[in-house]
Write a protein that holds these residues in place. Structure first.
Motif, PDB file in Angstrom:
ATOM      1  N   ARG A  17       0.832  -1.201   0.000  1.00  0.00           N
ATOM      2  CA  ARG A  17       0.000   0.000   0.000  1.00  0.00           C
ATOM      3  C   ARG A  17       0.868   1.254   0.000  1.00  0.00           C
ATOM      4  NH1 ARG A  17      -4.690   2.018   4.188  1.00  0.00           N
ATOM      5  NH2 ARG A  17      -4.812   4.080   3.295  1.00  0.00           N
ATOM      6  N   ARG A  18       1.938   1.249   0.798  1.00  0.00           N
ATOM      7  CA  ARG A  18       2.841   2.406   0.848  1.00  0.00           C
ATOM      8  C   ARG A  18       3.417   2.677  -0.536  1.00  0.00           C
ATOM      9  NH1 ARG A  18       7.941   2.715   0.736  1.00  0.00           N
ATOM     10  NH2 ARG A  18       8.240   0.507   1.137  1.00  0.00           N
ATOM     11  N   ARG A  19       3.844   1.607  -1.218  1.00  0.00           N
ATOM     12  CA  ARG A  19       4.402   1.775  -2.563  1.00  0.00           C
ATOM     13  C   ARG A  19       3.346   2.276  -3.547  1.00  0.00           C
ATOM     14  NH1 ARG A  19       6.056  -3.341  -4.201  1.00  0.00           N
ATOM     15  NH2 ARG A  19       5.505  -4.290  -2.255  1.00  0.00           N
ATOM     16  N   GLU A  23       3.423   5.770  -5.695  1.00  0.00           N
ATOM     17  CA  GLU A  23       3.203   5.841  -7.143  1.00  0.00           C
ATOM     18  C   GLU A  23       2.027   6.761  -7.459  1.00  0.00           C
ATOM     19  OE1 GLU A  23       2.891   2.073  -9.136  1.00  0.00           O
ATOM     20  OE2 GLU A  23       4.377   1.184  -7.796  1.00  0.00           O
ATOM     21  N   PHE A  24       0.967   6.617  -6.681  1.00  0.00           N
ATOM     22  CA  PHE A  24      -0.218   7.436  -6.895  1.00  0.00           C
ATOM     23  C   PHE A  24       0.113   8.916  -6.756  1.00  0.00           C
ATOM     24  CE2 PHE A  24      -4.574   8.529  -7.023  1.00  0.00           C
ATOM     25  CZ  PHE A  24      -4.785   9.502  -6.071  1.00  0.00           C
ATOM     26  N   HIS A  25       0.815   9.273  -5.689  1.00  0.00           N
ATOM     27  CA  HIS A  25       1.162  10.678  -5.482  1.00  0.00           C
ATOM     28  C   HIS A  25       2.140  11.177  -6.539  1.00  0.00           C
ATOM     29  CE1 HIS A  25      -1.160  11.232  -1.905  1.00  0.00           C
ATOM     30  NE2 HIS A  25      -0.609  10.170  -1.344  1.00  0.00           N
ATOM     31  N   PRO A  34      -8.121  11.186 -19.817  1.00  0.00           N
ATOM     32  CA  PRO A  34      -9.119  10.396 -19.079  1.00  0.00           C
ATOM     33  C   PRO A  34      -8.559   9.088 -18.530  1.00  0.00           C
ATOM     34  CG  PRO A  34      -9.991  11.082 -21.212  1.00  0.00           C
ATOM     35  CD  PRO A  34      -8.536  11.483 -21.168  1.00  0.00           C
ATOM     36  N   VAL A  35      -7.528   8.551 -19.177  1.00  0.00           N
ATOM     37  CA  VAL A  35      -6.924   7.306 -18.714  1.00  0.00           C
ATOM     38  C   VAL A  35      -6.418   7.472 -17.284  1.00  0.00           C
ATOM     39  CG1 VAL A  35      -5.018   5.694 -19.095  1.00  0.00           C
ATOM     40  CG2 VAL A  35      -6.286   6.614 -21.042  1.00  0.00           C
ATOM     41  N   PHE A  36      -5.896   8.635 -16.995  1.00  0.00           N
ATOM     42  CA  PHE A  36      -5.382   8.885 -15.644  1.00  0.00           C
ATOM     43  C   PHE A  36      -6.505   8.838 -14.618  1.00  0.00           C
ATOM     44  CE2 PHE A  36      -4.360  11.776 -12.135  1.00  0.00           C
ATOM     45  CZ  PHE A  36      -3.289  11.077 -11.602  1.00  0.00           C
ATOM     46  N   HIS A  37      -7.665   9.380 -14.978  1.00  0.00           N
ATOM     47  CA  HIS A  37      -8.786   9.371 -14.041  1.00  0.00           C
ATOM     48  C   HIS A  37      -9.238   7.940 -13.768  1.00  0.00           C
ATOM     49  CE1 HIS A  37      -8.917  13.675 -14.020  1.00  0.00           C
ATOM     50  NE2 HIS A  37      -9.015  13.710 -15.333  1.00  0.00           N
ATOM     51  N   ASN A  38      -9.222   7.096 -14.795  1.00  0.00           N
ATOM     52  CA  ASN A  38      -9.549   5.685 -14.586  1.00  0.00           C
ATOM     53  C   ASN A  38      -8.516   5.039 -13.663  1.00  0.00           C
ATOM     54  OD1 ASN A  38     -11.759   5.860 -16.250  1.00  0.00           O
ATOM     55  ND2 ASN A  38     -10.680   5.117 -18.046  1.00  0.00           N
ATOM     56  N   PHE A  39      -7.258   5.409 -13.850  1.00  0.00           N
ATOM     57  CA  PHE A  39      -6.198   4.882 -12.989  1.00  0.00           C
ATOM     58  C   PHE A  39      -6.433   5.327 -11.558  1.00  0.00           C
ATOM     59  CE2 PHE A  39      -2.131   5.595 -10.844  1.00  0.00           C
ATOM     60  CZ  PHE A  39      -1.653   4.298 -10.835  1.00  0.00           C
ATOM     61  N   GLN A  40      -6.805   6.593 -11.383  1.00  0.00           N
ATOM     62  CA  GLN A  40      -7.083   7.123 -10.053  1.00  0.00           C
ATOM     63  C   GLN A  40      -8.223   6.353  -9.396  1.00  0.00           C
ATOM     64  OE1 GLN A  40      -7.855  11.304 -10.368  1.00  0.00           O
ATOM     65  NE2 GLN A  40      -6.415  11.826  -8.762  1.00  0.00           N
ATOM     66  N   LYS A  44      -8.072   3.980  -6.030  1.00  0.00           N
ATOM     67  CA  LYS A  44      -8.950   4.156  -4.876  1.00  0.00           C
ATOM     68  C   LYS A  44      -9.649   2.847  -4.526  1.00  0.00           C
ATOM     69  CE  LYS A  44      -9.818   9.062  -5.541  1.00  0.00           C
ATOM     70  NZ  LYS A  44     -10.800  10.075  -5.935  1.00  0.00           N
ATOM     71  N   ARG A  45     -10.134   2.141  -5.552  1.00  0.00           N
ATOM     72  CA  ARG A  45     -10.800   0.859  -5.301  1.00  0.00           C
ATOM     73  C   ARG A  45      -9.828  -0.143  -4.708  1.00  0.00           C
ATOM     74  NH1 ARG A  45     -13.135   2.000 -10.343  1.00  0.00           N
ATOM     75  NH2 ARG A  45     -11.662   0.599 -11.364  1.00  0.00           N
ATOM     76  N   GLU A  46      -8.619  -0.187  -5.237  1.00  0.00           N
ATOM     77  CA  GLU A  46      -7.608  -1.130  -4.747  1.00  0.00           C
ATOM     78  C   GLU A  46      -7.239  -0.827  -3.295  1.00  0.00           C
ATOM     79  OE1 GLU A  46      -4.962  -4.315  -4.815  1.00  0.00           O
ATOM     80  OE2 GLU A  46      -6.434  -3.755  -6.330  1.00  0.00           O
ATOM     81  N   LEU A  47      -7.054   0.434  -2.978  1.00  0.00           N
ATOM     82  CA  LEU A  47      -6.722   0.811  -1.604  1.00  0.00           C
ATOM     83  C   LEU A  47      -7.870   0.493  -0.648  1.00  0.00           C
ATOM     84  CD1 LEU A  47      -4.822   4.173  -2.150  1.00  0.00           C
ATOM     85  CD2 LEU A  47      -3.866   1.984  -1.429  1.00  0.00           C
ATOM     86  N   ALA A  48      -9.093   0.743  -1.085  1.00  0.00           N
ATOM     87  CA  ALA A  48     -10.253   0.426  -0.243  1.00  0.00           C
ATOM     88  C   ALA A  48     -10.333  -1.081   0.008  1.00  0.00           C
ATOM     89  CB  ALA A  48     -11.532   0.925  -0.899  1.00  0.00           C
ATOM     90  N   TYR A  49     -10.073  -1.860  -1.043  1.00  0.00           N
ATOM     91  CA  TYR A  49     -10.090  -3.320  -0.898  1.00  0.00           C
ATOM     92  C   TYR A  49      -9.026  -3.767   0.101  1.00  0.00           C
ATOM     93  CZ  TYR A  49      -9.098  -8.175  -2.029  1.00  0.00           C
ATOM     94  OH  TYR A  49      -8.845  -9.510  -1.949  1.00  0.00           O
ATOM     95  N   ARG A  50      -7.830  -3.231  -0.019  1.00  0.00           N
ATOM     96  CA  ARG A  50      -6.742  -3.632   0.868  1.00  0.00           C
ATOM     97  C   ARG A  50      -7.014  -3.200   2.316  1.00  0.00           C
ATOM     98  NH1 ARG A  50      -2.850  -6.069  -1.560  1.00  0.00           N
ATOM     99  NH2 ARG A  50      -2.663  -5.936  -3.800  1.00  0.00           N
ATOM    100  N   GLU A  51      -7.597  -2.033   2.497  1.00  0.00           N
ATOM    101  CA  GLU A  51      -7.953  -1.600   3.845  1.00  0.00           C
ATOM    102  C   GLU A  51      -8.975  -2.554   4.461  1.00  0.00           C
ATOM    103  OE1 GLU A  51      -9.259   2.394   3.270  1.00  0.00           O
ATOM    104  OE2 GLU A  51      -7.228   3.212   3.382  1.00  0.00           O
TER     105      GLU A  51
END
Length: 77
Positions: A17-19, A23-25, A34-40, A44-51
């Motif tokens: 998550r730290r890594r 990368e996100f920042h 728009p590709v960047f917004h999809n990445f964003q 967010k979904r990946e971080l929420a899942y990991r949390e």
């Protein structure tokens, strides 16, 4: 899983998550496409899942205690 294994998995998830956050920042605001917004959104979904997974891992010891208490109360009846 034993406690040591769960702690190892948790530490790996925290490091991952730290890594991902680094990368996100690093990428945040650098691309108007728009590709960047999809990445964003994906981040967010990946971080929420990991949390959520971390929270579930933290609940496992309590679930085991409750299960043991239920089993012992049924055996004592």
């Amino acid at each position: 899983m034993e406690k040591e294994e769960l702690q190892k998995v948790l530490l790996e998830q925290i490091d991952f998550r730290r890594r991902l956050e680094q990368e996100f920042h690093a990428l945040k605001g650098t691309s108007p496409f728009p590709v960047f917004h999809n990445f964003q959104d994906q981040m967010k979904r990946e971080l929420a899942y990991r949390e959520e997974m971390v929270q579930q891992l933290q609940m496992i010891p309590y679930a085991n205690i409750i299960r043991k208490e239920k089993i012992s109360s049924h055996l004592n009846k």
